[in-house]
Motif scaffolding. Structure first.
Motif, mmCIF file in Angstrom:
data_model
loop_
_atom_site.group_PDB
_atom_site.id
_atom_site.type_symbol
_atom_site.label_atom_id
_atom_site.label_comp_id
_atom_site.label_asym_id
_atom_site.label_seq_id
_atom_site.Cartn_x
_atom_site.Cartn_y
_atom_site.Cartn_z
ATOM 1 N N ASP A 376 11.073 42.974 1.235
ATOM 2 C CA ASP A 376 10.367 44.253 1.122
ATOM 3 C C ASP A 376 11.307 45.448 1.272
ATOM 4 O O ASP A 376 11.196 46.440 0.543
ATOM 5 C CB ASP A 376 9.257 44.329 2.175
ATOM 6 C CG ASP A 376 8.115 43.361 1.892
ATOM 7 O OD1 ASP A 376 8.141 42.696 0.826
ATOM 8 O OD2 ASP A 376 7.198 43.256 2.737
ATOM 9 N N ALA A 377 12.237 45.356 2.227
ATOM 10 C CA ALA A 377 13.163 46.466 2.450
ATOM 11 C C ALA A 377 14.060 46.677 1.240
ATOM 12 O O ALA A 377 14.344 47.820 0.832
ATOM 13 C CB ALA A 377 13.998 46.205 3.702
ATOM 14 N N MET A 380 12.185 48.446 -1.540
ATOM 15 C CA MET A 380 12.094 49.895 -1.339
ATOM 16 C C MET A 380 13.410 50.573 -1.701
ATOM 17 O O MET A 380 13.430 51.651 -2.300
ATOM 18 C CB MET A 380 11.721 50.180 0.119
ATOM 19 C CG MET A 380 11.348 51.625 0.413
ATOM 20 S SD MET A 380 9.716 52.110 -0.209
ATOM 21 C CE MET A 380 10.139 52.913 -1.746
ATOM 22 N N ILE A 394 2.813 50.620 -4.816
ATOM 23 C CA ILE A 394 3.070 49.556 -3.854
ATOM 24 C C ILE A 394 1.884 48.601 -3.871
ATOM 25 O O ILE A 394 0.727 49.029 -3.758
ATOM 26 C CB ILE A 394 3.262 50.108 -2.431
ATOM 27 C CG1 ILE A 394 4.449 51.078 -2.375
ATOM 28 C CG2 ILE A 394 3.465 48.966 -1.430
ATOM 29 C CD1 ILE A 394 4.577 51.795 -1.033
ATOM 30 N N SER A 396 0.407 45.569 -1.665
ATOM 31 C CA SER A 396 0.470 44.887 -0.376
ATOM 32 C C SER A 396 -0.945 44.756 0.159
ATOM 33 O O SER A 396 -1.763 45.670 -0.007
ATOM 34 C CB SER A 396 1.337 45.676 0.611
ATOM 35 O OG SER A 396 1.208 45.153 1.917
ATOM 36 N N LYS A 401 0.716 49.338 6.231
ATOM 37 C CA LYS A 401 2.156 49.188 5.955
ATOM 38 C C LYS A 401 2.530 49.909 4.664
ATOM 39 O O LYS A 401 3.546 50.620 4.599
ATOM 40 C CB LYS A 401 2.527 47.707 5.853
ATOM 41 C CG LYS A 401 3.997 47.464 5.503
ATOM 42 C CD LYS A 401 4.327 45.982 5.419
ATOM 43 C CE LYS A 401 3.810 45.345 4.155
ATOM 44 N NZ LYS A 401 4.281 43.944 3.999
ATOM 45 N N LEU A 405 5.144 53.083 4.140
ATOM 46 C CA LEU A 405 6.249 53.070 3.188
ATOM 47 C C LEU A 405 6.141 54.241 2.217
ATOM 48 O O LEU A 405 7.133 54.922 1.924
ATOM 49 C CB LEU A 405 6.244 51.755 2.401
ATOM 50 C CG LEU A 405 6.802 50.512 3.090
ATOM 51 C CD1 LEU A 405 6.552 49.277 2.231
ATOM 52 C CD2 LEU A 405 8.290 50.663 3.370
ATOM 53 N N ASP A 408 6.810 57.639 4.321
ATOM 54 C CA ASP A 408 8.077 57.841 5.020
ATOM 55 C C ASP A 408 9.310 57.445 4.225
ATOM 56 O O ASP A 408 10.422 57.835 4.579
ATOM 57 C CB ASP A 408 8.069 57.056 6.340
ATOM 58 C CG ASP A 408 6.934 57.473 7.263
ATOM 59 O OD1 ASP A 408 6.504 58.641 7.181
ATOM 60 O OD2 ASP A 408 6.463 56.627 8.055
ATOM 61 N N HIS A 409 9.140 56.645 3.160
ATOM 62 C CA HIS A 409 10.323 56.103 2.493
ATOM 63 C C HIS A 409 10.366 56.295 0.977
ATOM 64 O O HIS A 409 11.452 56.399 0.417
ATOM 65 C CB HIS A 409 10.444 54.604 2.803
ATOM 66 C CG HIS A 409 10.611 54.304 4.254
ATOM 67 N ND1 HIS A 409 11.806 54.499 4.923
ATOM 68 C CD2 HIS A 409 9.735 53.851 5.188
ATOM 69 C CE1 HIS A 409 11.664 54.164 6.194
ATOM 70 N NE2 HIS A 409 10.413 53.773 6.378
ATOM 71 N N PHE A 410 9.222 56.336 0.315
ATOM 72 C CA PHE A 410 9.202 56.439 -1.146
ATOM 73 C C PHE A 410 9.561 57.864 -1.546
ATOM 74 O O PHE A 410 8.840 58.811 -1.237
ATOM 75 C CB PHE A 410 7.815 56.077 -1.679
ATOM 76 C CG PHE A 410 7.835 55.229 -2.923
ATOM 77 C CD1 PHE A 410 8.768 55.447 -3.925
ATOM 78 C CD2 PHE A 410 6.896 54.219 -3.103
ATOM 79 C CE1 PHE A 410 8.778 54.668 -5.071
ATOM 80 C CE2 PHE A 410 6.893 53.424 -4.244
ATOM 81 C CZ PHE A 410 7.833 53.644 -5.230
#
Length: 459
Positions: A376-377, A380, A394, A396, A401, A405, A408-410
């Motif tokens: 998963d990491a 991303m 995403i 999931s 979760k 993601l 905070d990350h996309f």
């Protein structure tokens, strides 16, 4: 006099010829739009709203004809054209309903809270809208509705291949009672377009298209100190995580890649699949892509129509060929049928890596790039390994979760979780990085081209 021709990409037959305007004729349109603006700006937001509602009604009245025009000019499935018209009507209605509150004066304080202040969102003038062909009505409408509510005038330079759709929209607005000149359609070449950006009566520029074209438009606008909003496409990644519902992911990703014949800036384009579910996803995905029915876009049973033009067909073909030469593996499609029209089949490319068009660039057609991730990491990381940042998705079963993601990350302007969609009137639309800047929809678009004016009162 120079002319442009529109061509039906399903049949390669000419639809119509149009005269390209002279510089003086185009400048006269800018002047008439400004003249109309000087009166329009005096109306309150509530007074403007009924005009937008009337346009929505006229759009629905002309839904069948508009959809047919879009199908002929750029190959859109007829049913998708009707959906597009309905979305446009909803945008006008949303703007009419929410605009007066979104743009209302705001009470503030100044001098340490002791004195009264007011912030107003004042119209600024003529907005120049440069739009592409993939959504011939929606693209101009999302600019037009917001700026009419804000009190501005709009001039539109549409993509030449859908000139008829732009003129049809102009006629609908006039039939709905919009004041003459407030929305003008220009048929001009690129040199004249640059002069229009520089025109003293043009106060803002908004453009949707490629990042290359956006750099040019943004440079010309900046040189002339004009604010711009740019939406420049993307290479959106859809992540299939280890705990994804594979059946849902496959079905949604096929839809997301082929919607609007694959010619959508927020299409699902790169499919980043974790190793744990890679084989299961890929087998089912290829099977469904192989089964897609390509053909006449006016036929209700057709799932994939032609690309919009010979130029677009050649571009997509070249991008696939370069990717394959660089090591990508064709799992289905990849070779156009020998038939009339600009038809390109649903295509799946595996083993896509950096340096390939399928990995690095936006393929504006029904071509899916599948990329294997360790976990998963890593998925991303791969998703963000792009110069673009418009949308993404995403898959999931853990919604919390996926939300974390996405938040905070996309590194994109929009993220879909366990779903696919193009746009919604109540949610902001726009991107980051080479996908451009600025936002439309969700109330944000109404404030892109206004003067946020601070008024200080003495008590």
């Amino acid at each position: 006099m120079t002319q442009i021709s529109t061509i039906n990409p399903a049949t390669d037959a000419k639809i119509a010829d149009y005269d390209v305007m002279t510089r003086d004729a185009a400048f006269a349109k800018v002047q008439s739009c400004h003249d109309a603006f000087t009166e329009w700006r005096q109306k309150s937001h509530a007074e403007r709203a009924p005009y937008l509602t009337a346009i929505a009604e006229k759009l629905r009245e002309n839904s069948d004809a508009l959809a047919e025009m879009m199908t002929k000019e750029m190959g859109k499935l007829l049913r998708d054209g009707k959906t597009e018209v309905e979305l446009c009507a909803r945008i006008f209605e949303y703007t009419a309903e929410n605009g007066p509150d979104a743009l209302a004066d705001e009470e503030r304080t100044h001098s340490g809270g002791k004195k009264r202040g007011v912030v107003t969102y004042s119209p600024i003038g003529v907005i120049y809208s440069i739009q592409p062909w993939n959504f011939p009505i929606y693209q101009p409408v999302r600019v037009l509705a917001a700026n009419l509510m804000a009190g501005n005038g709009v001039i539109l330079k549409h993509a030449s291949i859908c000139t008829g759709s732009g003129l049809f929209l102009e006629r609908i607005c006039r039939e709905a009672g919009l004041p003459e000149g407030l929305f003008e359609v220009l048929i001009v070449d690129h040199d004249t377009s640059d002069e229009i950006i520089a025109h003293e009566l043009v106060r803002g520029v908004t453009m949707t298209g490629s990042d290359g074209a956006g750099r040019h438009i943004g440079t010309v606008a900046t040189k002339n100190l004009k604010k711009s909003v740019l939406e420049l496409g993307s290479n959106d990644a859809y992540l299939v995580l280890e705990d994804a519902d594979i059946e849902l992911a496959v079905k949604t990703c096929v839809q997301g890649r082929l919607y609007n014949n694959g010619e959508t800036c927020v299409s699902a384009k790169r499919f980043v699949v974790t190793e744990a579910v890679y084989d299961a996803f890929l087998d089912a995905f290829v099977e469904q892509m192989k089964a897609i029915r390509m053909g006449d876009p006016s036929n209700e049973k057709t799932q994939l129509g032609p690309l919009s033009s010979k130029d677009q067909f050649d571009t997509v073909s070249e991008q696939v060929e370069k990717s394959v030469k660089a090591g990508a593996k064709v799992l289905c499609g990849g070779e156009a049928p020998d038939q009339t029209g600009q038809y390109y089949p649903a295509t799946v490319l595996a083993d896509c890596k950096p340096g390939m068009p399928a990995y690095d660039d936006e393929i504006f057609g029904p071509v899916a790039a599948v990329i294997k991730a360790k976990d998963d990491a890593d998925a991303m990381r791969i998703a963000n390994d792009s110069r673009y940042g418009l949308g993404g998705g995403i898959f999931s079963k853990d919604e919390d979760k996926a939300l974390a993601l996405a938040r905070d990350h996309f590194d994109t302007g929009m993220v879909r979780i366990n779903s696919f969609g193009a746009a919604d009137p109540n949610m902001p639309f726009g991107g980051v990085k080479d996908s451009g800047y600025g936002r439309e929809h969700g109330g944000f678009g109404m404030k892109e081209f206004v003067n946020a004016k601070a008024i200080y009162l003495p008590s």
